[in-house]
Design an enzyme around this catalytic site. Sequence first.
Site, PDB file in Angstrom:
ATOM      1  N   GLY A  48       0.654  -0.951  -0.036  1.00 54.32           N
ATOM      2  CA  GLY A  48      -0.009   0.063   0.149  1.00 54.32           C
ATOM      3  C   GLY A  48       1.106   1.444  -0.233  1.00 54.32           C
ATOM      4  CG  ASN A  52       4.293   0.080   0.377  1.00 55.97           C
ATOM      5  OD1 ASN A  52       4.083  -1.009   1.322  1.00 55.97           O
ATOM      6  ND2 ASN A  52       4.397   0.236  -1.049  1.00 55.97           N
ATOM      7  CG  PHE A 116      -6.797  -3.145  -5.408  1.00 54.26           C
ATOM      8  CD1 PHE A 116      -5.351  -2.983  -5.216  1.00 54.26           C
ATOM      9  CD2 PHE A 116      -7.656  -1.778  -5.805  1.00 54.26           C
ATOM     10  CE1 PHE A 116      -5.066  -2.316  -3.822  1.00 54.26           C
ATOM     11  CE2 PHE A 116      -7.462  -1.606  -4.224  1.00 54.26           C
ATOM     12  CZ  PHE A 116      -6.265  -1.371  -3.262  1.00 54.26           C
ATOM     13  CG  ASN A 193       6.487   7.534 -13.378  1.00 58.74           C
ATOM     14  OD1 ASN A 193       6.311   8.567 -13.863  1.00 58.74           O
ATOM     15  ND2 ASN A 193       6.571   6.303 -12.867  1.00 58.74           N
ATOM     16  CG  LEU A 222      14.577  11.414 -14.645  1.00 58.36           C
ATOM     17  CD1 LEU A 222      15.693  12.131 -14.469  1.00 58.36           C
ATOM     18  CD2 LEU A 222      13.648  11.694 -15.413  1.00 58.36           C
ATOM     19  N   GLY A 223      13.612   6.482 -13.342  1.00 57.53           N
ATOM     20  CA  GLY A 223      14.217   5.287 -13.123  1.00 57.53           C
ATOM     21  C   GLY A 223      15.735   5.194 -13.342  1.00 57.53           C
ATOM     22  N   GLY A 226      17.843   8.528 -12.637  1.00 59.21           N
ATOM     23  CA  GLY A 226      17.757   9.150 -10.994  1.00 59.21           C
ATOM     24  C   GLY A 226      16.909  10.308 -11.602  1.00 59.21           C
ATOM     25  CG  ASP A 254       5.248   3.381  -2.476  1.00 57.83           C
ATOM     26  OD1 ASP A 254       4.698   4.507  -2.751  1.00 57.83           O
ATOM     27  OD2 ASP A 254       4.362   2.346  -2.404  1.00 57.83           O
TER      28      ASP A 254
END
Length: 323
Positions: A48, A52, A116, A193, A222-223, A226, A254
């Site tokens: 959740g 998290n 879900f 993101n 940005l994965g 960074g 999270d």
Amino acid sequence: MRVFVTGSIAYDYIMVFPGKFQDHILADKVHVLSVSFLVDSLTRRRGGTGANIAYNLALLGEKPILVGTVGEDFEDYRGRLKEKGVDDGGVRVIKDEHTASCFVNTDLADNQIIAFYPGAMSKASTISPKDLGATKDDLVVIAPNDPAAMGRYAAECTVAGVPYLYDPSMQLPRMDKSELQEGCKGAKILAGNDYEFGMMAEKLGISEEELRKSVPITVMTLGEKGALITVEGKEYQIPSAKPNKVADPTGAGDAFRGGFVAGMARKLPWEVVGRMASLTAVYAIEHPGPQEHAYSLDDFIARYRTNFGSSDQLEALKTGASA
């Protein structure tokens, strides 16, 4: 500064199918789809978005106040969060309900079929940080949750002048322009993101650059590249930390937010705040599940130095003081 964390509180049920879904789906029969997959494993994990983030904040020495609704099956989960230092005073149990549950079936090609069940989360709007006394000196985190709850929290914080971090992420596809505008209107921080920032900009009819400057602080992950933190128009490029292994990316976003808020609460320089967030995310990536990692503050500081070099300000984590 107290930190109130709102967002989903859920159990994740993870299943693995020892094959590929595509091998069992007939293209000319998808209009009458009826398939059953016998799985090899089933694991229940604590998850959740709100829980998290609170968990990661607690690992970094904060005492976050988790706000949300859960079912009668939450007690073991509650004990784990309290043990780590999460304040559960804002968690309300809904009688005769189950805690929100996410059922994930993954095949060997990493395709997923997800269901879900919101359960008690559908009552999240019945409690809010305002009910718990949140003030202008505090920070509220509004993470993905029941849509009515997210709307209530943003509206109440905006009227009362309570600073909040707004992170619509997983709820973005169902939001229209007006809902997103209301959520962003009073936000001190907007998080997401790079894909989500693109989606938000498109919904609002503005450029991504305009979006990053429309809120006092924005943080865009940005994965592997960074993150980018923008503060009153000034940009800070944040490098990524190096994982020892990659086990499961679930919960990394999270964890990043937890590290970001913890650094900001200590009034650390933005470059340090961003690097803390990147490192916090790596711990989650290295473990199967969003709350299976743990570390001491000494370990965290040592690993920070290994990745990014020395930073005297990090000692504020151990003392609990601001830099």
